[in-house]
Motif scaffolding. Structure first.
Motif, PDB file in Angstrom:
ATOM      1  N   TYR A 156      47.952  56.492  34.512  1.00 24.19           N
ATOM      2  CA  TYR A 156      47.706  55.386  35.435  1.00 24.19           C
ATOM      3  C   TYR A 156      48.619  54.254  34.962  1.00 24.19           C
ATOM      4  CZ  TYR A 156      43.401  58.143  36.051  1.00 24.19           C
ATOM      5  OH  TYR A 156      42.501  59.154  36.253  1.00 24.19           O
ATOM      6  N   GLN A 157      49.845  54.225  35.471  1.00 20.49           N
ATOM      7  CA  GLN A 157      50.891  53.391  34.888  1.00 20.49           C
ATOM      8  C   GLN A 157      51.088  52.090  35.664  1.00 20.49           C
ATOM      9  OE1 GLN A 157      53.334  57.396  33.829  1.00 20.49           O
ATOM     10  NE2 GLN A 157      54.519  55.516  33.614  1.00 20.49           N
ATOM     11  N   SER A 158      51.136  50.998  34.906  1.00 19.23           N
ATOM     12  CA  SER A 158      51.263  49.671  35.512  1.00 19.23           C
ATOM     13  C   SER A 158      52.665  49.457  36.064  1.00 19.23           C
ATOM     14  CB  SER A 158      50.939  48.599  34.472  1.00 19.23           C
ATOM     15  OG  SER A 158      51.906  48.620  33.429  1.00 19.23           O
ATOM     16  N   VAL A 159      52.779  48.482  36.957  1.00 19.92           N
ATOM     17  CA  VAL A 159      54.056  48.230  37.614  1.00 19.92           C
ATOM     18  C   VAL A 159      55.087  47.613  36.672  1.00 19.92           C
ATOM     19  CG1 VAL A 159      53.066  48.036  39.923  1.00 19.92           C
ATOM     20  CG2 VAL A 159      53.239  45.992  38.495  1.00 19.92           C
ATOM     21  N   LYS A 190      55.844  53.630  48.624  1.00 15.09           N
ATOM     22  CA  LYS A 190      54.655  53.336  49.407  1.00 15.09           C
ATOM     23  C   LYS A 190      54.150  51.953  49.011  1.00 15.09           C
ATOM     24  CE  LYS A 190      53.817  57.763  50.915  1.00 15.09           C
ATOM     25  NZ  LYS A 190      53.455  58.232  52.270  1.00 15.09           N
ATOM     26  N   GLN A 191      53.243  51.433  49.812  1.00 10.68           N
ATOM     27  CA  GLN A 191      52.581  50.172  49.431  1.00 10.68           C
ATOM     28  C   GLN A 191      51.913  50.363  48.075  1.00 10.68           C
ATOM     29  OE1 GLN A 191      49.812  48.490  52.358  1.00 10.68           O
ATOM     30  NE2 GLN A 191      48.343  48.194  50.692  1.00 10.68           N
ATOM     31  N   ILE A 192      52.128  49.422  47.155  1.00  9.31           N
ATOM     32  CA  ILE A 192      51.515  49.502  45.836  1.00  9.31           C
ATOM     33  C   ILE A 192      50.253  48.648  45.743  1.00  9.31           C
ATOM     34  CG2 ILE A 192      53.063  47.718  44.897  1.00  9.31           C
ATOM     35  CD1 ILE A 192      51.442  50.718  43.011  1.00  9.31           C
ATOM     36  N   ALA A 193      50.175  47.549  46.494  1.00  8.16           N
ATOM     37  CA  ALA A 193      48.975  46.703  46.445  1.00  8.16           C
ATOM     38  C   ALA A 193      47.780  47.477  47.002  1.00  8.16           C
ATOM     39  CB  ALA A 193      49.196  45.435  47.251  1.00  8.16           C
ATOM     40  N   PHE A 194      46.679  47.495  46.241  1.00 13.71           N
ATOM     41  CA  PHE A 194      45.446  48.176  46.650  1.00 13.71           C
ATOM     42  C   PHE A 194      45.682  49.662  46.948  1.00 13.71           C
ATOM     43  CE2 PHE A 194      45.005  43.707  47.697  1.00 13.71           C
ATOM     44  CZ  PHE A 194      43.797  43.388  47.091  1.00 13.71           C
ATOM     45  N   ARG A 235      51.553  55.632  39.623  1.00 10.00           N
ATOM     46  CA  ARG A 235      51.718  54.182  39.544  1.00 10.00           C
ATOM     47  C   ARG A 235      50.491  53.527  40.178  1.00 10.00           C
ATOM     48  NH1 ARG A 235      55.215  52.260  36.143  1.00 10.00           N
ATOM     49  NH2 ARG A 235      57.025  53.259  37.101  1.00 10.00           N
ATOM     50  N   VAL A 236      49.924  52.549  39.490  1.00 11.36           N
ATOM     51  CA  VAL A 236      48.703  51.889  39.958  1.00 11.36           C
ATOM     52  C   VAL A 236      48.938  50.383  40.047  1.00 11.36           C
ATOM     53  CG1 VAL A 236      47.218  53.690  39.023  1.00 11.36           C
ATOM     54  CG2 VAL A 236      47.765  51.698  37.611  1.00 11.36           C
ATOM     55  N   PRO A 237      48.142  49.660  40.848  1.00 14.33           N
ATOM     56  CA  PRO A 237      48.357  48.221  41.033  1.00 14.33           C
ATOM     57  C   PRO A 237      47.795  47.376  39.892  1.00 14.33           C
ATOM     58  CG  PRO A 237      46.561  48.955  42.408  1.00 14.33           C
ATOM     59  CD  PRO A 237      47.127  50.190  41.766  1.00 14.33           C
ATOM     60  N   VAL A 238      48.350  47.609  38.716  1.00 20.73           N
ATOM     61  CA  VAL A 238      48.018  46.876  37.493  1.00 20.73           C
ATOM     62  C   VAL A 238      49.327  46.278  36.991  1.00 20.73           C
ATOM     63  CG1 VAL A 238      47.283  47.153  35.086  1.00 20.73           C
ATOM     64  CG2 VAL A 238      46.078  48.373  36.917  1.00 20.73           C
ATOM     65  N   PHE A 239      49.311  45.036  36.532  1.00 16.80           N
ATOM     66  CA  PHE A 239      50.560  44.401  36.118  1.00 16.80           C
ATOM     67  C   PHE A 239      51.061  44.919  34.775  1.00 16.80           C
ATOM     68  CE2 PHE A 239      49.274  41.222  39.289  1.00 16.80           C
ATOM     69  CZ  PHE A 239      50.467  41.124  39.994  1.00 16.80           C
ATOM     70  N   VAL A 240      50.182  44.996  33.761  1.00 16.33           N
ATOM     71  CA  VAL A 240      50.592  45.444  32.425  1.00 16.33           C
ATOM     72  C   VAL A 240      49.500  46.333  31.847  1.00 16.33           C
ATOM     73  CG1 VAL A 240      51.230  44.736  30.073  1.00 16.33           C
ATOM     74  CG2 VAL A 240      51.907  43.313  32.027  1.00 16.33           C
ATOM     75  N   THR A 282      39.975  48.904  28.924  1.00 13.70           N
ATOM     76  CA  THR A 282      40.776  48.977  30.143  1.00 13.70           C
ATOM     77  C   THR A 282      42.090  48.235  29.916  1.00 13.70           C
ATOM     78  OG1 THR A 282      39.841  46.949  31.076  1.00 13.70           O
ATOM     79  CG2 THR A 282      38.651  49.007  31.533  1.00 13.70           C
ATOM     80  N   PRO A 283      43.057  48.363  30.831  1.00 16.32           N
ATOM     81  CA  PRO A 283      44.342  47.685  30.610  1.00 16.32           C
ATOM     82  C   PRO A 283      44.234  46.181  30.393  1.00 16.32           C
ATOM     83  CG  PRO A 283      44.564  49.299  32.352  1.00 16.32           C
ATOM     84  CD  PRO A 283      43.110  49.264  32.004  1.00 16.32           C
ATOM     85  N   VAL A 284      43.292  45.537  31.049  1.00 17.50           N
ATOM     86  CA  VAL A 284      43.147  44.083  30.900  1.00 17.50           C
ATOM     87  C   VAL A 284      42.944  43.690  29.439  1.00 17.50           C
ATOM     88  CG1 VAL A 284      41.626  42.132  31.418  1.00 17.50           C
ATOM     89  CG2 VAL A 284      42.300  43.691  33.242  1.00 17.50           C
ATOM     90  N   GLU A 285      42.154  44.493  28.707  1.00 18.41           N
ATOM     91  CA  GLU A 285      41.868  44.145  27.308  1.00 18.41           C
ATOM     92  C   GLU A 285      43.014  44.490  26.360  1.00 18.41           C
ATOM     93  OE1 GLU A 285      37.841  44.807  29.207  1.00 18.41           O
ATOM     94  OE2 GLU A 285      39.257  46.376  28.670  1.00 18.41           O
ATOM     95  N   CYS A 286      43.907  45.377  26.757  1.00 18.96           N
ATOM     96  CA  CYS A 286      44.942  45.821  25.819  1.00 18.96           C
ATOM     97  C   CYS A 286      46.194  44.952  25.847  1.00 18.96           C
ATOM     98  CB  CYS A 286      45.312  47.281  26.092  1.00 18.96           C
ATOM     99  SG  CYS A 286      46.531  47.519  27.422  1.00 18.96           S
ATOM    100  N   VAL A 287      46.336  44.109  26.861  1.00 22.31           N
ATOM    101  CA  VAL A 287      47.566  43.335  27.022  1.00 22.31           C
ATOM    102  C   VAL A 287      47.769  42.397  25.829  1.00 22.31           C
ATOM    103  CG1 VAL A 287      48.751  41.613  28.437  1.00 22.31           C
ATOM    104  CG2 VAL A 287      47.491  43.474  29.529  1.00 22.31           C
TER     105      VAL A 287
END
Length: 343
Positions: A156-159, A190-194, A235-240, A282-287
């Protein structure tokens, strides 16, 4: 005695992160130079509390430089890394250009530090793919204990793994959705948002993408050529922050509890695995963090000696910039930089 260090591609996501990590980890550099293409000359980038002005890669004199952190893409690396290596500087390259070259070590310091000894054939060392780096950090201690036969991984890779323009596309599409504006696709197919897109890099004849192929062959080169691995890269709609759902089949028995004990002590790994709401990373905590996080360790009942786990890491750090700086630190600790060795 400090080193002379150059960062190539210093205006990009990873190049800027390399400068940050060099300063954060107090890497012993007497001089740090930021390089990029001619169109970026004069652009300012941060190095700790200092500001560096970008210089032109094409005209820069690398004589006397000890270390080059290269993050300018495969095309630039193929042209410039051998030239720079020929001057005596060591190039640690973040692109895919040299990873599978038999003359070039592919290094994750927590996993295969001994492989660095072959660096002087070209004076080039390769950084693995971002998803491979975090995967092998989590798998190596388990492999040493019970020997891995097969790995199935979905990423699940961030943009941010696709660069600054990709991050901007996610941001712009997200805003357009909220105001019901026309959707624009430039970087992604494809659309990446949502949305999620099961396609990273080019397609190959067998149906896999190059990103998936990289994970397969790089894991074998870094860890063990006998390991079988199949990947689906998304690719998932995650920044980092990249995440991976990993299922592993071992030759020898290993319980979830044993795996947790092993991972708890493993270099570069942070085990966060409470079987309760929110007891995982989750990715939010690892940044912004250095560790590769492992959660959700559990038995896979569909195969003998199977485990499933969840692996998360900051892709701009362990997946790229941090790993490159750790390789440089490994060389320093082994006394491999020629000027320091001579001194």
């Amino acid at each position: 005695m400090g080193l002379r260090v150059a960062v190539v591609g210093a205006t990009g996501n990873v190049g800027r992160e390399m400068l940050t990590i060099l300063e954060e980890r107090l890497f012993p550099a007497d001089e740090v130079v930021a390089l990029a293409s001619r169109r970026s000359v004069g652009v300012e980038v941060s190095y700790g509390d200092k500001t560096l002005k970008i210089k032109d890669l094409e005209t820069y004199d690398f004589s006397g430089v000890d270390l080059v952190l290269m993050s300018a893409g495969s095309k630039v690396s193929k042209e410039w890394s051998p030239k720079i290596g020929a001057t005596g500087a060591v190039v640690i390259d973040n692109s895919s250009a040299w990873r599978m070259d038999p003359r070039v070590p592919l290094i994750v310091p927590e996993v295969n530090p001994e492989a660095i000894t072959g660096y002087d054939k070209l004076n080039i060392i390769a950084n693995p793919n971002c998803s491979t780096a975090q995967l092998v950090v989590a798998l190596k201690p388990l492999h040493d204990h019970a020997k891995i036969k097969r790995v199935v991984v979905a990423t699940y890779q961030s943009v941010s793994g696709a660069g600054k323009d990709a991050m901007e596309e996610l941001w712009m599409q997200t805003k357009k959705i909220y105001v019901n504006d026309e959707m624009v696709k430039e970087h992604f197919t494809k659309q990446i948002a949502f949305n999620v897109i099961p396609h990273i890099d080019d397609f190959m004849e067998d149906g896999y993408t190059k990103e998936e192929w990289k994970m397969m062959v790089e894991t074998k080169k870094i860890m063990d050529s006998s390991i079988k691995l199949t990947a689906t890269c998304v690719r998932v709609p995650v920044f980092v922050g990249h995440s991976e759902a990993v299922t592993v089949e071992f030759e020898n028995p290993i319980s979830a509890e044993e795996a947790q004990d092993i991972l708890r002590e493993a270099p570069g790994v942070m085990l966060i695995d409470r079987r309760e709401d929110g007891g995982y990373i989750t990715p939010v905590e690892c940044v912004g963090e250095f560790a590769t996080y492992v959660s959700r360790v559990r038995t896979d009942p569909t195969v003998d000696n199977g485990l499933s786990l969840w692996v998360v890491s900051d892709n701009l750090r362990k997946g790229a910039a941090l790993n490159a700086v750790q390789i440089a630190e490994l060389m320093l600790n082994k006394g491999l930089f020629k000027r320091i060795k001579a001194a």
